[in-house]
Design a protein around this motif. Structure first.
Motif, PDB file in Angstrom:
ATOM      1  N   ASP A 117      25.677 -17.231  24.068  1.00  0.00           N
ATOM      2  CA  ASP A 117      25.663 -17.448  25.515  1.00  0.00           C
ATOM      3  C   ASP A 117      25.988 -18.900  25.836  1.00  0.00           C
ATOM      4  N   GLN A 127      20.739 -21.335  24.802  1.00  0.00           N
ATOM      5  CA  GLN A 127      19.310 -21.079  24.606  1.00  0.00           C
ATOM      6  C   GLN A 127      19.073 -20.643  23.165  1.00  0.00           C
ATOM      7  N   ARG A 142      14.123 -19.656  20.165  1.00  0.00           N
ATOM      8  CA  ARG A 142      14.891 -19.617  21.409  1.00  0.00           C
ATOM      9  C   ARG A 142      14.384 -20.691  22.356  1.00  0.00           C
ATOM     10  N   ARG A 158      16.791 -22.706  29.141  1.00  0.00           N
ATOM     11  CA  ARG A 158      18.089 -23.042  29.723  1.00  0.00           C
ATOM     12  C   ARG A 158      17.969 -24.452  30.302  1.00  0.00           C
ATOM     13  N   ASP A 188      24.576 -20.921  27.754  1.00  0.00           N
ATOM     14  CA  ASP A 188      23.466 -21.849  27.999  1.00  0.00           C
ATOM     15  C   ASP A 188      22.868 -22.429  26.717  1.00  0.00           C
TER      16      ASP A 188
HETATM   17 MG    MG Z   1      20.337 -17.544  28.887  1.00  0.00          MG
END
Ligand code: MG
Ligand code: UDP
Length: 317
Positions: A103, A107, A205, A208, A105
């Motif tokens: 992704d 993350q 994880r 963001r 972002d």
């Molecule tokens: Mg995300």
């Protein structure tokens, strides 16, 4: 050890705030990987603009003109996360040895990619990034997400627990995946269907750092329903089962009603009404379920999934 051509594919929807940070991080990362001869100089980062309404595309095209390693793909409208990923993978497939999807972002910890590549070198065709903890997600996101994985497993859909769309695919795994003909795509359910050698790499994880989540509750619910209905007819089966259960209860009810009737404990009209409600209700559900079963078959047929995926073929020319 050969140095694979790695394509990193990133779907981006309204990510103008995030992309400069992401790009910087990925440049450092790929520089380091190149220096360590883990990836080839021909490796690329494919940024897919999923019909963003902000300046995402301007950011992507300026990255493309400044750096050789960035490619930009612009979709004409917002096709959704999965379709954007699919678009990027389709573009990358002819040129890559392996791809990693992540992704925009970040993350998902980019350092896990080192582990991905090591597993790839050891012969894995699919490497799934798995979140070891979700401590940084909100309680709501965490519980809903985990409930979803459990529900999917109950419904018989094979999914890697806590694995989203952060994964490495070798060229042949990617090509096999791209040969799936379905339009309703739920990638995390499809990847286990490939059956190639799969490895798992754990990571933490993060949060963001810029921009907002593009998955508000509404999209999350839609995603969950998509996941279930793209993969299983089980809900239909439950309708049929409920119908059968209702019919059986209806029979018991009928006996009770008849006993009451002949025992003289009932009002006029009650017996016939009760019996029709239960028996017809049950029959209705069974009939609906039965129709559903056939529609389910049609649905599976229309997916046109490949009937097999070839792993090896030993022969003499
Ligand atoms: Mg995300
Ligand atoms: N995304 C996309 N199209 C959409 C929605 C999201 O390409 O319609 C991308 C988004 O830019 C991001 C990824 O999908 O790269 C995951 O979105 P997000 O990080 O907002 O989801 P969350 O992490 O909150 O589940």
């Amino acid at each position: 050890m050969n140095t694979p051509v790695l394509y990193i594919v990133i779907p981006c929807y309204n990510e103008e705030e995030m992309l400069p940070i992401t790009a910087k991080r990925l440049i450092e990362l790929t520089d380091d990987m190149r220096a360590k001869a883990m990836i080839s100089e021909k490796s690329r980062i494919v940024l897919v603009d999923d019909g963003s309404k902000d300046n995402t595309w301007q950011v992507i095209s300026s990255l493309h003109s400044r750096y050789e390693r960035f490619e930009g793909v612009k979709l004409a409208h917002n096709a959704g996360h999965m379709n954007a990923l699919w678009a990027g993978m389709t573009m990358a497939a002819p040129k890559c040895d392996c791809i990693i999807s992540i992704d925009a972002d970040l993350q998902d910890d980019v350092n896990a990619m080192y582990g991905f590549l090591q597993e790839y070198q050891k012969g894995a065709d699919v490497v799934c990034g798995v979140r070891s903890s979700r401590a940084k997600d909100t309680v709501f996101k965490r519980t809903t997400a985990q409930g979803f994985y459990k529900l999917m497993n109950k419904l018989g859909v094979e999914m890697v627990y806590n694995h989203a769309d952060y994964r490495l695919l070798s060229k042949r795994a990617l090509e096999a995946l791209l040969s799936f003909g379905e339009v309703n795509m739920f990638l995390r359910g499809m990847v286990p269907l490939l059956g190639f050698k799969t490895a798992v790499v754990e990571y933490e994880r993060g949060v963001r750092v810029a921009g907002e989540s593009k998955y508000p509750l509404k999209k999350m619910v839609a995603f969950a329903i998509e996941g279930i209905t793209s993969f299983t007819n089980k809900p239909i089966r439950y309708v049929t089962l409920t119908g059968i259960l209702c019919s059986v209860l209806g029979l018991a009810m009928a006996i009770y009603v008849l006993v009451s009737l002949f025992g003289g404990h009932s009002v006029a009209g009650w017996a016939s009404l009760m019996m029709s409600i239960w028996l017809l209700g049950g029959l209705n559900l069974v009939a609906l379920g039965l129709i559903g079963e056939y529609i389910g078959k049609i649905y599976m047929e229309t997916k046109r999934r490949p009937k097999f995926i070839l792993e090896e073929y030993l022969r003499h020319e």
